[in-house]
Scaffold this active site. Structure first.
Site, PDB file in Angstrom:
ATOM      1  N   GLU A 201       5.339  64.217  18.273  1.00 51.72           N
ATOM      2  CA  GLU A 201       6.457  64.570  19.164  1.00 51.72           C
ATOM      3  C   GLU A 201       6.426  66.018  19.630  1.00 51.72           C
ATOM      4  OE1 GLU A 201       6.965  62.813  16.307  1.00 51.72           O
ATOM      5  OE2 GLU A 201       7.506  60.884  17.158  1.00 51.72           O
ATOM      6  N   ASP A 323       9.554  54.888  18.266  1.00 53.51           N
ATOM      7  CA  ASP A 323       9.129  55.710  17.124  1.00 53.51           C
ATOM      8  C   ASP A 323       9.062  54.873  15.845  1.00 53.51           C
ATOM      9  OD1 ASP A 323       8.298  57.948  15.725  1.00 53.51           O
ATOM     10  OD2 ASP A 323      10.312  58.724  15.387  1.00 53.51           O
TER      11      ASP A 323
HETATM   12 CA    CA Z   1       7.293  59.889  15.046  1.00 49.82          CA
END
Ligand code: CA
Length: 696
Positions: A201, A323
């Site tokens: 990220e 995610d």
């Molecule tokens: Ca992640």
């Protein structure tokens, strides 16, 4: 480049704790896979998950559900300079080894806690301008042969002499300045050491794992998680196969897939399993605009242990967009389903399904939700694929989804008890709203910025407990028992033949449960949130249970829900290593209790709202938020900026934030921040400080 320092406890150096006065006979033992896999070896704890099967099960039963009331502290070691402690210690031949904050490794006498040696890789010396995300925590180390292996935040793999703590070799596993970091443990097996990295990220990157020769540090093999630009050629047929599942120009955004945690070695099949991470960015429409499964994101990939060659994969979340890492631990167990013995791999990734996979074939055996799940209705056992609920892929809209980027289960290790047949699994019950309608069409992730390609919020699911400890039955595909907990982020578990399950809580309580029934049989108040899993071993006829106490990991950066009730703060409570035994009588000094930040009001500082808004964007975008917390409200991981006197002065602020005055403590330098950005940050912090006082 070599950096690092070993301190033997000669008594010449002034450290903050007591040194050993005489020589302690450190390990001469040559650790191999047979030793690591010896489930009957109760004197040692030789690998992250205890043995190569990652079960975290001990056959010890001296401490059991009947006599656990007599469990007390045998010894403790204060670690006053440490912050987050999340690691699993190792015990080899009477010596305990563990990694603390800033990747400092210590060897202590496992009978007494007295320090034998300390190795500081001096991470701060390589930080400057290079590592602008702070992950001071580390989940563990490995041992093999006569060495200890550790991976540093800045990407080095180091091999130390287990007896002396002296550096034998070190190698860089990614180039400095690549935007990657490591907070995971290396996995040592079959004369090699395997390590991945994180950073999905905070930088556009293409993830990989690398195996090195344990003796020399020479690279043995590397496996990329996602394919690169086809124009550059593919490294292997596996990469070519993976490229068929991507669309557009994915390599420009890196693709992600970082293996920041799960690594399991299977001696029987000479295979390593890697649990892979989410896509970069999360939002598939940016990284692979025409869709596709995007291999090998969110998968378990089986690789030949000697060559790194692809064997099979199972993708838990095709076309990942939330995610939903599959980097969670993978436990190996022999189980029987419908009278058929199965060499199983057990896996509970973020996405909320509990997977049983036949590790001989890579075929899915079962996948049932262990938490609230609404992104998919179920997993089709014929195709092995999840059946997505319409709309859960939020593209160009807004959607309530559970679980969330924190996952139904994250890195907190689960354990498996072959006596009960149950998996002890820490679970979180949260929901998110994903919304990408405000993300610009030409969105790009920049290095050292925080970006996902979608906006999201996270909160507790209404009418659910925030956390759950559950005993999952992988054969019956349901929980045998559940304990509702007021908070998420409970530690990994340990289970023993004494019919016990141990778990630490963010509340500071270390608890033991009856493994069969889930009834609470013992608890101890450590006075600080616990994030690390416990281990057990037996020396001189005495079973010991050891635990690092130091609230850490992602949740420890923010006051949301946990620390705002308990007041776990940076620098306030003493971080410790505590060891328990039956009739243990050591008296641990009291912790100070809750410590809440006192924001400072600088009356002379005129807050300009436009400036403060600009500062909020810098604060959120340049990763400050990851450690200092949302709304500049910090918790255990880093100082609360609203309460820091050093930041009141403009020059002091610049020297810390831009010039790296606090590198040694793990605060990175941000040399590219402009005067305007620094100024905006100051306005933002002062505004948040005022808000806190006004709303109290
Ligand atoms: Ca992640």
């Amino acid at each position: 480049m070599t950096s690092g320092r070993t301190r033997l406890s000669s008594g010449l150096l002034a450290l903050a704790w007591i040194f050993t006065s005489g020589p302690i006979h450190a390990a001469e033992r040559n650790i191999d896979d047979k030793a690591i896999n010896d489930t009957a070896n109760t004197a040692e704890w030789l690998a992250y998950g205890h043995t190569h099967d990652e079960q975290r099960f001990s056959p010890l039963n001296d401490i059991n559900a009947e006599n656990i009331g007599k469990l007390g502290v045998d010894w403790y070691l204060d670690l006053p300079g440490d912050v987050g402690l999340v690691s699993t210690p190792l015990v080899v031949d009477g010596v305990m080894y563990f990694t603390g904050t800033m990747n400092v490794i210590r060897a202590v006498d496992a009978r007494t806690g007295k320090l034998i040696w300390e190795y500081d890789p001096e991470v701060y010396k390589v930080l400057e301008g290079q590592q602008q995300v702070m992950w001071k925590d580390s989940r563990g180390i490995s041992t093999y042969g006569d060495k200890i292996f550790s991976a540093t935040w800045d990407g080095r793999l180091v091999a130390l002499d287990r007896k002396t703590g002296k550096l034998i070799w070190e190698t860089r596993t990614f180039p400095l300045g690549s935007g990657l970091h490591i907070n995971g443990h290396p996995k040592a097996f079959k004369g090699k050491v395997l390590i991945g990295n994180g950073g999905t990220e905070v930088s556009p990157n293409r993830a990989y794992v690398t195996a090195y020769d344990a003796e020399t540090g020479k690279q043995a093999w590397r496996f990329h998680i996602v394919p690169g630009n086809p124009a550059d050629g593919f490294e292997s047929p596996a990469q070519e196969m993976a490229a068929k599942t991507w669309t557009g120009e994915w390599w420009k955004l890196g693709g992600g897939g970082n293996v920041w945690h799960g690594l399991t070695y299977d001696e029987e099949f000479e295979t390593v399993y890697i649990g892979t991470g989410n896509g970069s960015p999360w939002n598939r429409k940016f990284r692979s605009p025409e869709g596709g499964d995007n291999l090998f994101l969110c998968s378990i990939v089986a690789l030949d242990a000697d060559t790194g060659e692809y064997k099979w994969h199972y993708q838990t979340t095709p076309g990942e967009s939330w995610d939903f890492n599959s980097t969670m631990d993978m436990v190996l167990a022999d189980i029987t389903i419908d009278n058929k013995p199965i060499k199983a791999l057990l896996h509970a990734p973020k996405n909320g399904f509990f997977y049983v996979i036949n590790r001989e074939t890579g075929k899915l055996v079962s996948a049932e939700p262990f938490a609230d799940v609404n992104w998919a209705t179920h997993v089709d056992l014929k195709t092995g694929r999840p059946v997505e609920r319409e709309g859960s892929r939020y593209e160009d809209g807004s959607e309530l989804v559970y679980p969330t980027p924190w996952g139904s289960h994250s890195w907190h290790a689960m354990s498996y008890n072959p006596n009960t047949g149950l998996v002890y699994l820490p679970t979180q019950n949260l929901q998110s709203v994903f919304d990408d309608t405000t993300v610009p069409k030409d969105w790009k992730l920049e290095k050292y910025s925080l970006g996902t390609g979608v906006g999201f919020t996270m909160e507790k699911i209404p009418n659910r407990s925030w956390g759950t400890l559950q005993a999952w039955d992988p054969v019956k595909k349901k929980a045998a028992w559940k304990v509702d907990q007021d908070f998420p982020w409970g530690s990994g578990t340990l289970t023993t033949a004494g019919n016990l399950v141990f778990q630490g809580e963010p509340t500071g309580l270390f608890k033991a449960y009856d493994a069969k029934t889930g009834s609470l049989v013992w608890k101890y108040d450590a006075g600080l949130g616990i994030s690390a899993p416990a281990i057990t071993y037996k020396l001189d006829g005495k079973q010991m249970i050891s635990l690092l106490v130091g609230f850490g990991g992602g949740w420890s950066s923010n006051l949301t829900g946990v620390a705002d009730k308990y007041g776990w703060s940076y620098g306030a409570q003493t971080r410790r290593l505590i060891t328990f035994s039956l009739d243990g009588k050591a008296k641990v000094p009291e912790q100070p209790g809750a410590a809440f930040a006192q924001p400072i009001i600088d009356k002379d500082f005129k807050v300009d709202d436009a400036q403060a808004d600009a500062g909020a964007a810098v604060y959120g975008g340049k990763t400050c938020v990851l450690c200092h917390g949302a709304g500049a409200v910090a918790a255990a991981m880093a100082p609360d900026l609203r309460a820091s006197p050093a930041l009141l002065d403009k020059d002091g602020f610049t020297s810390i934030v831009r010039d790296g005055a606090h590198l040694k403590r793990g605060m990175p330098a941000f040399p590219k921040l402009t005067d305007d950005e620094l100024n905006a940050l100051r306005h933002y912090i002062r505004r948040e400080a005022r808000k806190a006082v006004h709303t109290d």
